[in-house]
Design an enzyme around this catalytic site. Structure first.
Site, mmCIF file in Angstrom:
data_model
loop_
_atom_site.group_PDB
_atom_site.id
_atom_site.type_symbol
_atom_site.label_atom_id
_atom_site.label_comp_id
_atom_site.label_asym_id
_atom_site.label_seq_id
_atom_site.Cartn_x
_atom_site.Cartn_y
_atom_site.Cartn_z
ATOM 1 N N GLU A 120 42.245 41.644 38.375
ATOM 2 C CA GLU A 120 41.149 40.676 38.347
ATOM 3 C C GLU A 120 40.842 40.232 36.921
ATOM 4 O O GLU A 120 40.655 39.043 36.657
ATOM 5 C CB GLU A 120 39.922 41.278 39.028
ATOM 6 C CG GLU A 120 40.159 41.561 40.510
ATOM 7 C CD GLU A 120 38.908 41.483 41.344
ATOM 8 O OE1 GLU A 120 38.715 40.442 42.002
ATOM 9 O OE2 GLU A 120 38.133 42.463 41.337
ATOM 10 N N GLU A 140 42.071 46.528 46.809
ATOM 11 C CA GLU A 140 40.730 46.742 47.349
ATOM 12 C C GLU A 140 40.695 46.893 48.870
ATOM 13 O O GLU A 140 39.999 47.776 49.393
ATOM 14 C CB GLU A 140 39.811 45.592 46.911
ATOM 15 C CG GLU A 140 39.324 45.692 45.472
ATOM 16 C CD GLU A 140 40.335 45.196 44.449
ATOM 17 O OE1 GLU A 140 40.000 45.176 43.253
ATOM 18 O OE2 GLU A 140 41.458 44.814 44.849
#
Length: 266
Positions: A120, A140
Site C-alpha cells: 500500500e 488483507e
C-alpha cells in the site's frame, strides 16, 4: 532530521534516504516508524537542497505491513509517540502516503517482503525498483481484513483492473518479475542492488531542473482523472510558469554552452 528508532534518515547528495528500520519484524509498521516517515516527507519538502527521496527497508525487507501481533493485542509498539497521533489523527495515513503526496519524487528500493501495508505504501511512490527475490501482495483478505491504505482505489488506476482485482481478492504473493509484468514496479535488479539502482535514478532526477521536476510530477497526478481537454488546460497552467524561471534560462544556456546546468530553484 534524526528519524526515530524505527526510521533512519541520511543524505546522499541531494537525495534524502528514508529507511524503515525494524528488521526483526520485517519492518512491520510501528508508531515510531509512521512518525518518522511523516516527518521525513515533511522535511524533504521543506528543504530546497533535497531534490528526491528514496524509501527503502533495512535487513533485506521493505515492509511486511501492519504489526498483526500488536493488532491482536490492541496495541502498537512506540507508545512514546502516541501524543503525535493524538495531535494529528491523520498522521498514519499521511505517513503511508494515503493522505499526503510529497512534492519531490519518491523512489522505492524494495528487497524482500513488500506486502500488505508495504504494497500500500508502495502505491504512493513514484518510481519503483525491486530485487529479483522481492515479494509483493495485498494479504488483507486472507486475514479477514480490508486493505484500507488506499489499494481498492489506487491499484486499479496503476495497473489493469483485472490484475488489481486478482491481487486484492486472492491475497496471494507476487514475485518481482510478475509485479513488473503487470506494471506495479518498473525495474527488477539483482538482489541487494535495489538501493543502488534507486540512487542511480535519483541522481538522474537530481540533475534536472527542480522546479520543472516538481511541476511535472504535480501535473501528472492532478490531471490523472481529468478529461483530456481539462487535463491539457491544467497542464498549460502548471507548465507555462516554468518557462519564465531563471532555472529554465540556465538550462538553455547550459545546453548551448555544452556544460552541466547549475539550478538555483529560481
Amino acid at each position: 532530521m534524526d528519524g526515530t528508532e524505527h526510521l533512519t534518515v541520511q543524505r546522499e547528495g541531494a537525495t534524502l534516504v528514508l529507511t524503515l528500520n525494524r528488521p526483526d519484524a520485517r519492518n512491520a509498521l510501528s508508531l515510531a516508524m509512521l512518525v518518522g516517515l511523516y516527518d521525513g516527507w515533511i522535511e524533504a519538502d521543506a528543504d530546497d537542497s533535497v531534490r528526491s527521496i528514496v524509501l527503502t527497508g533495512a535487513g533485506g525487507s521493505f515492509c511486511a505491513g501492519m504489526d498483526l501481533k500488536a493488532l491482536a493485542g490492541d496495541r502498537m509498539r512506540g507508545e512514546e509517540h502516541r501524543d503525535r497521533l493524538k495531535a494529528d489523527p491523520d498522521l498514519h495515513w499521511k505517513a503511508m502516503l494515503r493522505h499526503h503526496r510529497p512534492r519531490k519524487p519518491v523512489i522505492a528500493a524494495v528487497e524482500g517482503h513488500c506486502v500488505a501495508g508495504g504494497t500500500e505504501i508502495l502505491q504512493g511512490t513514484d518510481i519503483r525498483v525491486a530485487g529479483e527475490s522481492a515479494t509483493f501482495g495485498l494479504y488483507e483478505v486472507r486475514r479477514g481484513l480490508f486493505p484500507i491504505g488506499g489499494s481498492t482505489v489506487r491499484l486499479q488506476r496503476q495497473i489493469p483492473r483485472t490484475h488489481a482485482l486478482e491481487m486484492l481478492l486472492t491475497g496471494r504473493p507476487y514475485s518481482a518479475r510478475e509485479a513488473a509484468g503487470i506494471g506495479l514496479i518498473g525495474h527488477v535488479v539483482p538482489d541487494g542492488t535495489a538501493l543502488a539502482k534507486a540512487l542511480e535514478i535519483a541522481e538522474q532526477v537530481n540533475a534536472c531542473g527542480p522546479l520543472a521536476v516538481e511541476a511535472v510530477k504535480a501535473s501528472v497526478y492532478e490531471t490523472a482523472e481529468m478529461t483530456e481537454t481539462d487535463g491539457l488546460a491544467a497542464e498549460l497552467a502548471r507548465g507555462r510558469p516554468v518557462f519564465d524561471t531563471a532555472d529554465a534560462k540556465e538550462g538553455a544556456r547550459a545546453f548551448a554552452e555544452k556544460r552541466p546546468p547549475v539550478y538555483k530553484r529560481a
